[in-house]
Design a protein around this motif. Structure first.
Motif, short mmCIF file in Angstrom:
data_model
loop_
_atom_site.label_atom_id
_atom_site.label_comp_id
_atom_site.label_asym_id
_atom_site.label_seq_id
_atom_site.Cartn_x
_atom_site.Cartn_y
_atom_site.Cartn_z
N LEU C 49 -3.69 10.99 36.38
CA LEU C 49 -2.33 10.53 36.10
C LEU C 49 -2.00 9.34 37.00
O LEU C 49 -1.44 8.33 36.56
N LEU C 50 -2.38 9.45 38.26
CA LEU C 50 -2.12 8.36 39.20
C LEU C 50 -2.88 7.10 38.78
O LEU C 50 -2.36 5.99 38.83
N ARG C 51 -4.13 7.30 38.36
CA ARG C 51 -4.94 6.16 37.94
C ARG C 51 -4.38 5.53 36.67
O ARG C 51 -4.53 4.33 36.45
N LEU C 52 -3.73 6.35 35.84
CA LEU C 52 -3.08 5.80 34.65
C LEU C 52 -1.92 4.91 35.05
O LEU C 52 -1.68 3.87 34.44
N VAL C 53 -1.19 5.36 36.07
CA VAL C 53 -0.07 4.53 36.55
C VAL C 53 -0.61 3.23 37.13
O VAL C 53 -0.08 2.15 36.89
N ALA C 54 -1.72 3.34 37.88
CA ALA C 54 -2.29 2.15 38.51
C ALA C 54 -2.90 1.21 37.48
O ALA C 54 -3.07 0.02 37.74
N GLY C 55 -3.27 1.77 36.32
CA GLY C 55 -3.93 0.94 35.32
C GLY C 55 -5.43 1.00 35.42
O GLY C 55 -6.14 0.25 34.75
N LEU C 56 -5.94 1.88 36.28
CA LEU C 56 -7.39 2.01 36.40
C LEU C 56 -7.95 2.78 35.21
O LEU C 56 -9.14 2.72 34.94
N GLU C 57 -7.11 3.54 34.56
CA GLU C 57 -7.50 4.18 33.30
C GLU C 57 -6.50 3.75 32.25
O GLU C 57 -5.34 3.45 32.56
N GLU C 58 -6.97 3.74 31.01
CA GLU C 58 -6.06 3.43 29.92
C GLU C 58 -5.65 4.72 29.25
O GLU C 58 -6.52 5.55 28.96
N PRO C 59 -4.36 4.89 28.97
CA PRO C 59 -3.96 6.11 28.28
C PRO C 59 -4.51 6.15 26.86
O PRO C 59 -4.60 5.12 26.20
N THR C 60 -4.89 7.35 26.42
CA THR C 60 -5.30 7.51 25.04
C THR C 60 -4.08 7.41 24.13
O THR C 60 -4.16 6.95 23.01
N ALA C 61 -2.96 7.89 24.64
CA ALA C 61 -1.71 7.77 23.90
C ALA C 61 -0.59 7.70 24.92
O ALA C 61 -0.77 8.06 26.08
#
Lengths: 574, 285, 414
Positions: C49-61
């Motif tokens: 979740l943190l990496r999603l906020v950082a943009g290191l992962e892309e959300p699937t949705a």
């Protein structure tokens, strides 16, 4: 469902890209044919012009020459009569190429029918496939099948188009010869002398003895310039079509369309694949950006590999299907003839046999290297100092090493034989007897590779946990038992790796043979790569050489496969 | 602690010392056997032209004939050969480092469809014997009119699949969090590659450069095919040509040989560990 | 100089890796200037979740908003966030100064300004003497500071911390925790802090989000999380020693019962779970002075508790009878609750408190947290009183129903 590749768009893109590729190929083919056709027309035009300018010539001669071709008016917009074209040419109104109207059959332009049919039907199939609905969900992975279909279609079209171009150009050459003979005949009939007749036929007037049409194989692989025209020895003989065929370069010679065609095919399949890649990603900007970034990193290596490895692999296969002589400009397609010839070529098989025998040095080298690795085990200083001496043969100039050994093993004055004589043993013809030469090379090869293998074994040994040895010792295992039950199983993968890479390497031995024995004596050290080298760069038979290299590849591949099939499995369960 | 040390030392009995001596002797003999041809090369290079054929069969020259070196090296343009080898090897190193680091990084760390399959395709070319591509490469270089030129010599050698493999393996050991940190810091892929991944991969780059250099220096067949004039020959081809010209003048040939071997020997002496690392990386997968 | 803090909003954010769902439809709002702690067991998706906020992962949705902008398509570097990693992720080949300045240099900040900002951050964190060293030459705590400094130098709108304390030893961890809290007070920036340590979460966070299996289970102040856990998972995850639980089932009369307890009223749920914090149990050493009264009436003289409950400051939950229960014959709320009998199995003496492990109701292993002033010994039979006002009742789906009514105690210990 965001980001899923849209199957319909994907198929449409595949179809479109393939279509572009096909159009490119057909365009190149048609362009080549039409360019040569123009040239042929120009040649006939020049013949007619020469007849026009004859003292006894003029409109009558031209008309006689062009009697069978009634459509000469077609070129003229003002509907002038036969002969006007020739006149216009003389007065500079019309280019020689405008005599196109006299080209055989009156076909101005041509279209490669067979490849075009092939391409169109393939494209239709692809379109049908693109339109057809498939129920299964689209795979987000690399669209292998569309790319494969597209590439196959492109390749097939390229091959068909090339074949057709070759045939068309050969026809044009023959026709020109017929025209030339006829022009000479007309010229003679109109009172021209023999020299003038020859000129009308498009031949140089000078009567000089010419060298043989096919240059003798020379040591240097210089591609010779345009073949020198042979000339008639007796001036009184009439000009025959075969004279012209011999004397003038065929239209085929002007430029083979194979290279641009292959390039076009490769480029368009690449473009197809790329499009197929990128299109489904365009719905996700970040993924697209990432893919593009990755490819920009990969491009230098990929382009170079494509140009100088993958391309040449296909090209080599292509060459092996042709009679490809370096200095000849015509490379007739001969199918599998080269391979069939090879199967009956005793010298080639003896080269393969020599290579196989040579490869037997690998186990010896490995045994020595393993022994050395065990000797140096545990002592860092010994390892460091031994390494330089042991390693040097493997990394320095092969040629220099070969020269030293040649000197060491010299029959009369070499150090080795002198030492043998010193202790009262008869000197050995190391490199000059067919019985010993190959074995000598194998021994030198062992000397060259042990250092490298030793370092690999050292690494492998270091990876075996010390605890195993301690445990074995506690269990009362002696040094031999420890070697048999711990060291060897522990080195299994290393041994296998060294064996496979060394065998592959030894199948490609060249430098030693080139410098030390040149394949001799009596072909005793004629190994595969050396044989191929001579076939290609001494006898200039590239087609044969390419076929040989594919046979060698097959042998290497089979050897590797056998290793994997039988050894690795057994060792893995040892 | 101390006790155990003295205990181990105590177990070094006489038989073990004997074994160590035997082992050292054996190793020395092996080294001597391996080095003998080089020593003989050096010795011969200082002998007179006729001295080598004298019936006595001496091991060392009576008086070192140093003039063999200048004489042999000027008999053919060896300076030019060396320059050519250097240009060739340097260009190959530069090319291979550039292509292998970028491609290796892409395969190790960037994401794109088909990545692993393309990598396998690249790897598969390591199986192919070089001789297959030799003929088409020659024809291509010939068609480009690059025979007997640096670009003809170099262009086909600029990418090494082994190098790509090496760099990929190495880049995979660089912690991912470092790259994540750089991304959060605002660095783009190129910046991450250049400022973070590449500096950390220096040892692997050194290994790759070394191997590329040695391989290029040793390369014989390709330069033999694409060079014609004396001005374009590399050392390897030069020595082969020298050998056929001065067939029985062994001192000259040996002098040339010494000069050809020496740079690589020195290079190896100072860069051993990179060599060994490279071989070990290759050997244990 | 300090930029305004930015809020972070997640809307239906989901992240799948192949078939594995790491984060499932998370809605979360982090207010500007807030320190929010994401806590959960390992593998619960908090780091993702943190990496999603950082943009290191892309959300699937789903969508990520930072400072009022949808940032789904923005690269991490463009999101105005800074992150401190678990391994610190210091660039090993750069000096401390270059590490601190890297983010600024990447953005093309002028040399002088980089030096000035690096200097300022180094002063704040006491890194002045270390600027020319490499990370390999620093201690773990120093590396941690450099990592913190690297985030500070950038002066971001949002700070992200990915378990930054887990590589430190216990003492240093406490100190650094305090420093981060102090830093938050100083900078007033939005901070999201990920940890698997619930103590760290409760002590550091202004608000705490508890995650499990990719979902946020509860968001609230540490006190809310502790005192009013939204479900069984949160109740069990937060608190040490863990909360005591007892499964309850419906009797023929529609009453919830389990062990010695029978709860008044008719339950709308077929089953439930009772949960009581260890500090909400009171222990009296000695055998039951009088047999338990069947209906818990005041006949029995309950001894004064040996000590007050540990968390006396927390008022009991006002809701006594959860919605849906039809009141039956409720026990007299004014009388003290009846105790039950249990055997002491083991006693942990921690100095400031003691933990008494009991053979609880129906044989469940319960723990009571008591004052060491009244030592218990293994084998003792004790009277245990529950502070019912602070107990919890969870439905069969694990969701909190409310505080149970005071039950009657049958028979006590066998």
């Amino acid at each position: 469902m965001r980001g899923r590749p849209n199957p319909a768009a994907l198929r449409a893109a595949a179809t479109a890209a393939t279509g572009i590729g096909l159009a490119l190929i057909l365009g190149v083919t048609a362009g080549t044919v039409n360019r040569v056709r123009d040239e042929a027309a120009g040649d006939v035009g020049r013949m007619a012009a020469a007849l026009w300018e004859l003292p006894g010539g003029g409109e009558a001669a031209v008309t006689a020459f062009l009697a069978e071709r009634a459509t000469i008016e077609a070129v003229r917009t003002d509907g002038a009569r036969t002969g006007a074209g020739a006149h216009a040419y003389r007065t500079g109104e019309l280019e020689p190429a405008a005599w196109i109207a006299v080209a055989p059959g009156g076909q101005g332009r041509t279209w490669p029918h067979l490849p075009a049919t092939l391409a169109l039907s393939g494209l239709l199939l692809m379109t049908a496939w693109a339109v057809a609905r498939r129920r299964s969900p689209p795979s987000p992975r690399f669209p292998t099948i569309p790319a494969l279909i597209a590439s196959l279609l492109l390749a097939a079209t390229a091959v068909a188009a090339t074949g057709r171009t070759h045939r068309l150009l050969a026809d044009l050459t023959t026709e020109r010869a017929t025209h030339g003979a006829r022009a000479a005949e007309v010229a003679l009939a109109h009172g021209a002398d023999h020299g003038q007749a020859r000129r009308a036929a498009g031949l140089p007037p000078a009567i000089t003895p010419a060298p043989a049409a096919t240059p003798a194989p020379s040591g240097t692989p210089t591609p010779s310039a345009t073949p020198t025209p042979s000339t008639l020895t007796t001036p009184s003989q009439p000009v025959t079509p075969s004279d012209l065929l011999d004397a003038l370069p065929g239209y085929e010679d002007t430029r083979s369309p194979a290279i641009p065609l292959t390039a076009a095919a490769a480029a368009s399949s690449l473009a197809t694949a790329l499009l197929l890649f990128l299109l489904p990603l365009s719905t996700r900007p970040r993924t697209l950006r990432r893919t593009l970034t990755a490819w920009s990193f990969l491009t230098p290596a990929a382009v170079l590999l494509l140009l100088f490895t993958f391309g040449p692999l296909l090209f080599s296969l292509w060459i092996s299907l042709h009679e490809w002589h370096l200095v000849d400009r015509v490379h007739p397609f001969t199918g599998l003839d080269n391979y069939l010839t090879l199967t009956l070529d005793g010298q080639w098989w003896s080269a393969i046999l020599n290579t196989a025998v040579f490869t037997l040095h690998v186990p010896f080298a490995m045994a020595v290297a393993l022994g050395l690795a065990l000797l140096t085990r545990g002592s860092r200083r010994a390892v460091r100092w031994a390494r330089l001496a042991l390693f040097l043969p493997g990394i320095t100039s092969v040629v220099a090493i070969a020269v030293v050994w040649k000197w060491l093993l010299d029959d009369g004055y070499g150090l080795v034989n002198r030492a043998l004589e010193g202790v009262g043993i008869r000197s050995v013809p190391w490199l000059t007897s067919p019985d010993t030469a190959l074995v000598t090379l194998m021994a030198i090869s062992v000397w060259m590779v042990v250092g490298y293998q030793m370092v690999v074994f050292q690494a492998g040994l270091a990876a075996i946990p010390r605890d195993w040895y301690d445990a074995a010792r506690v269990d009362g295992a002696g040094p031999l038992q420890r070697f048999r039950h711990i060291t060897l199983p522990g080195l299994r993968h290393t041994l296998f790796f060294v064996l496979v890479t060394s065998v592959i390497g030894s199948f490609q031995v060249f430098g030693l043979v080139y410098v030390m024995t040149e394949g001799g004596p009596l072909g005793a050290t004629d190994v595969a790569v050396y044989h191929i080298y001579r076939e290609a760069w001494e006898f200039l038979r590239f087609g044969n050489a390419a076929a040989m290299s594919w046979v060698l590849f097959a042998v290497v591949f089979a050897a590797t496969w056998l290793h994997f099939r039988f050894l690795e499995r057994r060792w893995a369960h040892a | 602690m101390r006790e155990s040390v003295s205990g181990t030392r105590g177990s070094f009995g006489r038989p073990r010392a004997l074994a160590t001596t035997a082992r050292t002797t054996l190793l020395l003999l092996a080294c001597l056997a391996m080095a003998a041809p080089f020593l003989w090369m050096a010795a011969t290079s200082l002998m007179g032209q006729l001295e080598v054929f004298s019936s006595g069969g001496r091991l060392l020259p009576e008086t070192p004939l140093w003039s063999n070196y200048p004489d042999a090296l000027t008999a053919q343009p060896f300076a030019r050969y060396f320059l050519n080898s250097l240009v060739f090897a340097t260009a190959v190193v530069a090319g291979q480092v550039a292509t292998a680091t970028t491609a290796g990084y892409a395969f190790a760390r960037l994401e794109f469809p088909g990545r692993d399959r393309i990598f396998m395709l690249f790897l598969a070319t390591m199986m192919v014997p070089a001789v297959i591509v030799l003929i088409p490469r020659f024809l291509m270089i010939d068609a480009l009119g690059w025979i007997d030129s640096y670009q003809g010599l170099v262009s086909t050698e600029l990418v090494s699949v082994w190098g790509i493999f090496l760099m990929r393996q190495y880049f995979r050991t660089v912690p991912r969090e470092l790259e994540d940190a750089a991304r959060v810091d605002g660095a783009g892929p190129l910046r991450i590659f250049w400022s973070v991944a590449l500096p950390l991969a220096k040892p692997a780059v050194a290994t790759l450069a070394l191997f590329a250099f040695i391989d290029a220096w040793k390369n014989f067949l390709w330069p033999l095919l694409v060079t014609r004039s004396m001005e374009m020959r590399v050392v390897e081809v030069g020595i082969a040509a020298f050998h056929s010209t001065y067939e029985i003048n062994w001192p000259y040939q040996m002098a040339a040989g010494v000069v050809a071997v020496l740079p690589i020997a020195l290079l190896f002496l100072f860069t051993q560990r990179y060599f060994v690392r490279g071989i070990q990386l290759e050997g244990i997968r | 100089m300090t930029r305004a803090a930015e809020d972070v909003v997640l809307r239906g954010v989901e992240k799948r890796f192949g078939d594995v769902t790491a984060v499932a439809a998370v809605d979360l709002e982090v207010r500007a200037g807030e320190l929010l702690v994401l806590v959960g067991p390992s593998g619960c998706g908090k780091s993702t979740l943190l990496r999603l906020v950082a943009g290191l992962e892309e959300p699937t949705a789903g969508e990520v908003w930072i400072g009022g902008r949808a940032v789904n398509d923005e690269a991490p570097g463009d999101r105005d966030v800074a992150m401190v990693f678990q391994s610190y992720a210091l660039y090993p080949h750069m000096t401390v100064a270059r590490n601190l300045g890297f983010g600024l240099r990447v953005r093309g900040t002028g040399r002088d300004e980089v030096a000035e900002r690096v200097g300022r951050a180094a002063d704040v964190l006491g890194l002045g003497d270390l600027l020319d060293r490499r990370p390999g030459q620093l201690s773990g705590g120093q590396q941690q500071r450099v990592a913190l400094g690297r985030a500070m130098v950038r002066d971001p709108g949002v700070f992200l911390f990915d378990e930054p304390l887990s590589n430190l030893d216990a003492g240093l961890r406490l100190r650094t925790r305090d420093e981060i809290a102090a830093l938050h007070r100083r900078l007033g920036t939005t901070m999201i802090f990920v940890t698997h340590d619930q103590v760290e979460a409760l002590s550091l966070g202004q608000r705490v989000a508890v995650m499990d299996r990719g979902r946020i289970q509860q968001v609230g102040t540490p006190r809310e999380i502790y005192r009013r856990p939204a479900n069984l998972f949160v109740a069990g995850f937060v608190g040490s020693p863990p909360i005591n639980m007892l499964p309850l089932a419906c009797t023929r009369h529609g009453r919830l019962a389990g062990g010695p307890f029978v709860f008044p009223g008719t339950s709308p749920h077929p089953a439930a779970t009772l949960a009581v914090r260890p500090e909400d149990l009171t222990i009296t050493v000695g055998s039951p002075p009088t047999p338990a009264h069947p209906h818990g009436t005041s006949a029995h003289t309950s001894p004064t508790p040996a000590h007050p409950p540990a968390y006396t400051g927390i008022p009991p939950d006002p809701s006594v009878i959860p919605p849906g229960f039809t009141p039956g014959a409720a026990p007299d709320p004014s009388s003290p609750p009846p105790p039950f009998t249990a055997t002491v199995r083991r006693v942990e003496s921690l100095g400031s408190e003691q933990r008494v492990h009991l053979d609880g109701p129906a044989g469940a292993a319960w723990v009571a947290r008591t004052s060491p002033a009244h030592p218990a010994t293994p084998g003792d039979t004790v009277q245990v009183t529950v502070a019912w006002g602070r107990a919890h009742l969870f439905g069969p789906d694990g969701v909190r129903i409310g505080t149970p009514p005071t039950p009657t105690v049958t028979g006590g210990h066998d």
